[in-house]
Design an enzyme around this catalytic site. Sequence first.
Site, PDB file in Angstrom:
ATOM      1  N   PRO A 177      37.263 115.735  92.548  1.00  0.00           N
ATOM      2  CA  PRO A 177      37.207 114.597  93.455  1.00  0.00           C
ATOM      3  C   PRO A 177      36.416 113.391  92.958  1.00  0.00           C
ATOM      4  CG  PRO A 177      35.679 116.278  94.165  1.00  0.00           C
ATOM      5  CD  PRO A 177      36.444 116.859  93.023  1.00  0.00           C
ATOM      6  N   ASP A 200      43.204 108.820  84.549  1.00  0.00           N
ATOM      7  CA  ASP A 200      43.493 108.097  85.779  1.00  0.00           C
ATOM      8  C   ASP A 200      42.264 107.341  86.254  1.00  0.00           C
ATOM      9  OD1 ASP A 200      46.126 108.621  86.186  1.00  0.00           O
ATOM     10  OD2 ASP A 200      45.830 110.300  87.557  1.00  0.00           O
ATOM     11  N   LYS A 222      46.350 100.908  82.482  1.00  0.00           N
ATOM     12  CA  LYS A 222      46.517  99.759  81.596  1.00  0.00           C
ATOM     13  C   LYS A 222      47.547  99.990  80.495  1.00  0.00           C
ATOM     14  CE  LYS A 222      41.841  98.020  82.400  1.00  0.00           C
ATOM     15  NZ  LYS A 222      40.546  97.645  81.806  1.00  0.00           N
ATOM     16  N   GLY A 253      42.713 112.775  88.717  1.00  0.00           N
ATOM     17  CA  GLY A 253      41.811 113.025  89.826  1.00  0.00           C
ATOM     18  C   GLY A 253      42.299 114.184  90.669  1.00  0.00           C
TER      19      GLY A 253
END
Length: 410
Positions: A177, A200, A222, A253
């Site tokens: 998390p 991420d 990006k 994540g």
Amino acid sequence: MAEHPAYPVGLRLTGRRVVVLGGGQVAQRRLPALIAAGADVHLVSPGATPSVEAMADAGEITWHRRPYAEGDLAAAWYALIATSDSEANTRASAEAEAHRVWCVRSDDADAATAWTPATGSSEGVTVAVLTTEARDRDPRRTAAIRDAVVEGLRDGTLVAPHHRTRTPGVALVGGGPGDPDLITVRGRRLLAEADVVIADRLGPRDLLAELPPHVEVIDAAKIPYGRFMAQEAINNALVEHARRGKSVVRLKGGDPYVFGRGMEELHALAEAGIPCTVVPGISSSISVPGAAGIPVTHRGVAHEFTVVSGHVAPDDARSLVDWPSLAKLTGTLVVLMGVDKIGRIAETLVAHGKSPDTPVALVQEGTTAAQRRVDATLATVAETVVAQEVKPPAVIVIGEVVGVGRNGTA
């Protein structure tokens, strides 16, 4: 004999008879490793702890429900003596000596012919620690040394170079998390061994600072998309780097398969013939509420919890969520990616029968130093989000469990 250090050796016990005398706490700690080694374990004891009894009931060991008797060790390769009867322990130890059976004694290490090291393992490597001098035989120290070595191997802080060529491939790693300490041990180890990390925005960013300088870190947000969709560009990047012989970690994540598009990436890698390992992660849907003092289930309050994506509104044709049915559930509803849609979500739930007074908690930046919790109800949550300037990422918890952690009861 006590003047000389013990000679370390690894016993291959598969299919070989091992006798354990005593079914107490010592046996409970030692039996799992003997079972994992494939030993033919015979427990001799009138009684046993519930955990040891469960091993016997499952057929993992053979339990002879009686005290030790002469001859029990005659056919054994290895013995563990751990009864509370010192006289029986002495007799059994003498029998082991007579039959040349290596014997561990929990009550008198000096009288034993073998010592059990403090052991741990990490990815096919077993670490075993013994003290070299009898007068310095401190089990707490050996356990601490073992823990330090194993933890270092697991989290990558103790790097053991690979002298064999590693197979290139990709690991889809759930980073948890946000708190870097909440990534799994395996995930952290793979991250430490990576050549390329494609991360991420919601992954545990602090872990990236620990990577060696040679590791190429790519921000997935990006990656130049060109004529491709964002996810397709990420898939291509994974394939391209793996084809160059790199060990690639896709750091995501939460968990790769909880709204993380992990399966899409796995399919792309499979189509390209690239091996892929999936490392589950701690999902924010459970961990973030927990970090904010909210149990997603609680006895007498909620016997179920449902996790849904709120990235599209209930009235959006693309939504796959059955919001009317969710409104009828009595358990906990956890909404991810729903901060900007929570107003319409709340309206829909109320319109289909949910009480406007139903408690709601929004936990922003859960498990990180920036974590904060904002409470509301379904009737007030839309204006609360605006007034309190709640921003993504935030986990939204809807249900009576919101009040459990703060009040002790719902």
